[in-house]
Design a protein around this motif. Structure first.
Motif, PDB file in Angstrom:
ATOM      1  N   PRO A 148       0.841  -1.276   0.156  1.00  0.00           N
ATOM      2  CA  PRO A 148       0.096   0.156  -0.088  1.00  0.00           C
ATOM      3  C   PRO A 148       0.830   1.390  -0.086  1.00  0.00           C
ATOM      4  CG  PRO A 148      -0.882  -1.617   1.613  1.00  0.00           C
ATOM      5  CD  PRO A 148       0.396  -2.106   1.282  1.00  0.00           C
ATOM      6  N   LEU A 149       2.170   1.191   0.223  1.00  0.00           N
ATOM      7  CA  LEU A 149       2.943   2.446   0.275  1.00  0.00           C
ATOM      8  C   LEU A 149       3.093   3.063  -1.175  1.00  0.00           C
ATOM      9  CD1 LEU A 149       6.163   1.620   2.437  1.00  0.00           C
ATOM     10  CD2 LEU A 149       4.451   3.243   3.172  1.00  0.00           C
ATOM     11  N   ALA A 150       2.751   2.273  -1.907  1.00  0.00           N
ATOM     12  CA  ALA A 150       2.536   2.832  -3.455  1.00  0.00           C
ATOM     13  C   ALA A 150       1.600   4.153  -3.582  1.00  0.00           C
ATOM     14  CB  ALA A 150       2.069   1.777  -4.601  1.00  0.00           C
ATOM     15  N   LYS A 151       0.498   4.065  -2.823  1.00  0.00           N
ATOM     16  CA  LYS A 151      -0.443   5.116  -2.774  1.00  0.00           C
ATOM     17  C   LYS A 151      -0.062   6.052  -1.524  1.00  0.00           C
ATOM     18  CE  LYS A 151      -4.113   2.086  -4.651  1.00  0.00           C
ATOM     19  NZ  LYS A 151      -5.502   1.701  -4.435  1.00  0.00           N
ATOM     20  N   ALA A 152       1.030   5.921  -0.872  1.00  0.00           N
ATOM     21  CA  ALA A 152       1.325   6.875   0.246  1.00  0.00           C
ATOM     22  C   ALA A 152       1.383   8.336  -0.226  1.00  0.00           C
ATOM     23  CB  ALA A 152       2.855   6.522   0.799  1.00  0.00           C
ATOM     24  N   LYS A 153       0.996   9.313   0.496  1.00  0.00           N
ATOM     25  CA  LYS A 153       0.818  10.648   0.096  1.00  0.00           C
ATOM     26  C   LYS A 153       1.425  11.576   1.256  1.00  0.00           C
ATOM     27  CE  LYS A 153      -3.258  10.261  -2.635  1.00  0.00           C
ATOM     28  NZ  LYS A 153      -4.777  10.786  -2.827  1.00  0.00           N
ATOM     29  N   LYS A 154       2.123  12.777   0.970  1.00  0.00           N
ATOM     30  CA  LYS A 154       2.412  13.552   2.054  1.00  0.00           C
ATOM     31  C   LYS A 154       1.436  13.858   2.967  1.00  0.00           C
ATOM     32  CE  LYS A 154       6.200  15.693  -0.854  1.00  0.00           C
ATOM     33  NZ  LYS A 154       6.753  16.808  -1.557  1.00  0.00           N
ATOM     34  N   GLY A 155       1.712  14.104   4.301  1.00  0.00           N
ATOM     35  CA  GLY A 155       0.788  14.475   5.333  1.00  0.00           C
ATOM     36  C   GLY A 155       0.084  13.309   5.979  1.00  0.00           C
ATOM     37  N   GLN A 156       0.416  12.084   5.380  1.00  0.00           N
ATOM     38  CA  GLN A 156      -0.362  10.926   6.280  1.00  0.00           C
ATOM     39  C   GLN A 156       0.379  10.542   7.402  1.00  0.00           C
ATOM     40  OE1 GLN A 156      -0.355   8.066   2.908  1.00  0.00           O
ATOM     41  NE2 GLN A 156      -2.457   8.656   2.475  1.00  0.00           N
ATOM     42  N   ILE A 157      -0.213  10.181   8.430  1.00  0.00           N
ATOM     43  CA  ILE A 157       0.233   9.851   9.687  1.00  0.00           C
ATOM     44  C   ILE A 157       0.862   8.423   9.876  1.00  0.00           C
ATOM     45  CG2 ILE A 157       0.235   9.832  12.132  1.00  0.00           C
ATOM     46  CD1 ILE A 157       0.488  12.706  10.688  1.00  0.00           C
ATOM     47  N   VAL A 158       1.942   8.151  10.361  1.00  0.00           N
ATOM     48  CA  VAL A 158       2.687   6.739  10.726  1.00  0.00           C
ATOM     49  C   VAL A 158       2.666   6.730  12.076  1.00  0.00           C
ATOM     50  CG1 VAL A 158       4.224   4.949   9.997  1.00  0.00           C
ATOM     51  CG2 VAL A 158       3.691   6.720   8.613  1.00  0.00           C
ATOM     52  N   THR A 159       2.296   5.574  12.647  1.00  0.00           N
ATOM     53  CA  THR A 159       2.544   5.374  14.047  1.00  0.00           C
ATOM     54  C   THR A 159       3.308   4.188  14.540  1.00  0.00           C
ATOM     55  OG1 THR A 159       0.326   6.397  14.601  1.00  0.00           O
ATOM     56  CG2 THR A 159       1.225   5.092  16.297  1.00  0.00           C
ATOM     57  N   ILE A 160       4.559   4.268  15.291  1.00  0.00           N
ATOM     58  CA  ILE A 160       5.175   3.090  15.531  1.00  0.00           C
ATOM     59  C   ILE A 160       5.077   2.974  17.015  1.00  0.00           C
ATOM     60  CG2 ILE A 160       7.462   2.063  15.294  1.00  0.00           C
ATOM     61  CD1 ILE A 160       6.668   2.902  12.645  1.00  0.00           C
ATOM     62  N   LYS A 161       4.891   1.617  17.447  1.00  0.00           N
ATOM     63  CA  LYS A 161       4.783   1.384  18.700  1.00  0.00           C
ATOM     64  C   LYS A 161       5.821   0.425  19.171  1.00  0.00           C
ATOM     65  CE  LYS A 161      -0.293   2.248  19.206  1.00  0.00           C
ATOM     66  NZ  LYS A 161      -1.313   1.508  19.581  1.00  0.00           N
ATOM     67  N   ALA A 162       6.294   0.517  20.032  1.00  0.00           N
ATOM     68  CA  ALA A 162       7.603  -0.420  20.676  1.00  0.00           C
ATOM     69  C   ALA A 162       7.412  -0.435  22.077  1.00  0.00           C
ATOM     70  CB  ALA A 162       8.943  -0.160  20.265  1.00  0.00           C
ATOM     71  N   GLY A 163       6.886  -1.549  22.532  1.00  0.00           N
ATOM     72  CA  GLY A 163       6.634  -1.621  24.138  1.00  0.00           C
ATOM     73  C   GLY A 163       5.684  -0.671  24.663  1.00  0.00           C
ATOM     74  N   LYS A 164       6.444   0.349  25.521  1.00  0.00           N
ATOM     75  CA  LYS A 164       5.654   1.393  26.160  1.00  0.00           C
ATOM     76  C   LYS A 164       5.592   2.627  25.441  1.00  0.00           C
ATOM     77  CE  LYS A 164       6.188  -0.326  31.060  1.00  0.00           C
ATOM     78  NZ  LYS A 164       6.693  -0.114  32.196  1.00  0.00           N
ATOM     79  N   GLN A 165       6.496   2.477  24.392  1.00  0.00           N
ATOM     80  CA  GLN A 165       6.694   3.817  23.572  1.00  0.00           C
ATOM     81  C   GLN A 165       6.099   3.721  22.286  1.00  0.00           C
ATOM     82  OE1 GLN A 165      11.255   3.023  22.946  1.00  0.00           O
ATOM     83  NE2 GLN A 165      11.433   5.318  23.806  1.00  0.00           N
ATOM     84  N   THR A 166       5.612   4.807  22.049  1.00  0.00           N
ATOM     85  CA  THR A 166       4.866   5.274  20.797  1.00  0.00           C
ATOM     86  C   THR A 166       5.444   6.691  20.072  1.00  0.00           C
ATOM     87  OG1 THR A 166       2.741   4.347  21.770  1.00  0.00           O
ATOM     88  CG2 THR A 166       2.355   5.907  19.944  1.00  0.00           C
ATOM     89  N   ALA A 167       5.516   6.482  18.843  1.00  0.00           N
ATOM     90  CA  ALA A 167       6.288   7.480  18.263  1.00  0.00           C
ATOM     91  C   ALA A 167       5.197   7.889  16.982  1.00  0.00           C
ATOM     92  CB  ALA A 167       7.745   7.336  17.879  1.00  0.00           C
ATOM     93  N   ARG A 168       4.800   9.209  16.573  1.00  0.00           N
ATOM     94  CA  ARG A 168       4.014   9.588  15.435  1.00  0.00           C
ATOM     95  C   ARG A 168       4.969  10.302  14.548  1.00  0.00           C
ATOM     96  NH1 ARG A 168      -0.310  12.409  16.541  1.00  0.00           N
ATOM     97  NH2 ARG A 168      -1.475  11.690  14.880  1.00  0.00           N
ATOM     98  N   TYR A 169       4.954   9.697  13.210  1.00  0.00           N
ATOM     99  CA  TYR A 169       5.647  10.536  12.010  1.00  0.00           C
ATOM    100  C   TYR A 169       4.625  10.899  11.010  1.00  0.00           C
ATOM    101  CZ  TYR A 169       9.858   8.192  14.033  1.00  0.00           C
ATOM    102  OH  TYR A 169      10.796   7.770  14.846  1.00  0.00           O
ATOM    103  N   ARG A 170       4.935  12.250  10.282  1.00  0.00           N
ATOM    104  CA  ARG A 170       4.152  12.852   9.413  1.00  0.00           C
ATOM    105  C   ARG A 170       4.914  12.637   8.106  1.00  0.00           C
ATOM    106  NH1 ARG A 170       2.861  17.028  11.032  1.00  0.00           N
ATOM    107  NH2 ARG A 170       0.678  16.663  11.379  1.00  0.00           N
ATOM    108  N   ILE A 171       4.416  11.907   6.797  1.00  0.00           N
ATOM    109  CA  ILE A 171       4.986  11.652   5.750  1.00  0.00           C
ATOM    110  C   ILE A 171       5.399  12.880   5.140  1.00  0.00           C
ATOM    111  CG2 ILE A 171       4.983  10.667   3.400  1.00  0.00           C
ATOM    112  CD1 ILE A 171       3.195   8.322   4.633  1.00  0.00           C
ATOM    113  N   THR A 172       6.779  13.107   4.737  1.00  0.00           N
ATOM    114  CA  THR A 172       7.069  14.545   4.244  1.00  0.00           C
ATOM    115  C   THR A 172       7.811  14.304   2.632  1.00  0.00           C
ATOM    116  OG1 THR A 172       9.270  14.310   5.324  1.00  0.00           O
ATOM    117  CG2 THR A 172       7.465  15.521   6.529  1.00  0.00           C
ATOM    118  N   LYS A 173       8.108  13.050   2.421  1.00  0.00           N
ATOM    119  CA  LYS A 173       8.934  12.827   0.915  1.00  0.00           C
ATOM    120  C   LYS A 173       8.801  11.519   0.753  1.00  0.00           C
ATOM    121  CE  LYS A 173      12.898  14.604   0.932  1.00  0.00           C
ATOM    122  NZ  LYS A 173      14.268  14.779   1.237  1.00  0.00           N
ATOM    123  N   ILE A 174       8.376  11.601  -0.758  1.00  0.00           N
ATOM    124  CA  ILE A 174       8.275  10.131  -1.415  1.00  0.00           C
ATOM    125  C   ILE A 174       9.014  10.097  -2.649  1.00  0.00           C
ATOM    126  CG2 ILE A 174       6.574   8.374  -2.505  1.00  0.00           C
ATOM    127  CD1 ILE A 174       4.332  10.155  -0.732  1.00  0.00           C
TER     128      ILE A 174
END
Length: 218
Positions: A148-174
């Motif tokens: 599905p990354l073939a349809k990725a667009k700038k501004g979409q949010i990606v959430t990564i979870k690792a144990g107790k940690q959570t990080a949110r990223y905004r797509i800026t470049k493709i």
């Protein structure tokens, strides 16, 4: 010479059974890729919805391989490989709601693990620091793994979870780069990035890489 009635009946049943077997094999060949996709999707879902903090701790302590050149494409043994991967300790998960991506993350680049999830690309990666790089397969089925990354667009949010940690990223470049361009996963001074790497298409022998970059927002 005419054949006895019993033998004729037996031959008719044999013909019917043979035709039925050929029909089943034909249907299996036609729908094999779809069935494989459903199986991978199910295994991935089972894994990502049952990741515990204890599992993450175990996964982080294991040794891992980071040589992306050793990663093999998903093979005809995907069913067995995905079953093994589901029993392997994950270290987190990646979610991109806009793309219906919800996958487990494994430490390192292991061909079996990549049949149901993503893998970290560098040793010592820390969530929310440097350039957190993940690799995943681009399949011919556009709905599974990193396809599905073939349809990725700038501004979409990606959430990564690792144990107790959570990080949110905004797509800026493709962008699309040659497979030899490994600089895309390097750390960038002053930046907290996420880099997602997959093949530019699901076609066999694809040599280009689709690179989706995000910046940390939380």
């Amino acid at each position: 010479m005419t054949q006895p009635p019993k033998k004729r009946r037996w031959l008719k049943w044999a013909e019917r059974i043979l035709l039925l077997l050929l029909l089943v094999v034909g249907i299996a060949l036609v729908f094999s890729s779809q069935l494989e996709g459903y199986w991978i999707q199910w295994q991935s879902h089972q894994k990502v919805t049952n990741i515990s903090q204890q599992e993450v701790k175990r996964g982080e302590t294991k040794n891992a391989n980071y040589n992306y050149q050793n990663v093999q494409a998903v093979s005809e043994n995907a069913v067995l490989e995905s079953e093994k991967a589901r029993k392997t300790d994950a270290i987190g998960s990646i979610q991109i709601p806009d793309l219906d991506i919800n996958l487990p993350i494994f430490k390192g680049l292991n061909s079996e693990n990549l049949t149901i999830g993503a893998g970290t690309m560098k040793p010592g990666q820390k969530l929310g620091e440097g350039n957190y790089a993940l690799a995943g397969h681009h399949m011919q089925n556009p709905k599974i793994l990193f396809s599905p990354l073939a349809k990725a667009k700038k501004g979409q949010i990606v959430t990564i979870k690792a144990g107790k940690q959570t990080a949110r990223y905004r797509i800026t470049k493709i962008k699309v780069v040659p497979e030899t361009d490994v600089s895309v996963i390097n750390d960038v001074p002053g930046k907290k990035l996420l880099t997602l790497v997959t093949c530019a298409s699901g076609n066999p022998g694809e040599t280009r890489r689709l690179i989706v970059t995000g910046e940390l927002i939380k």
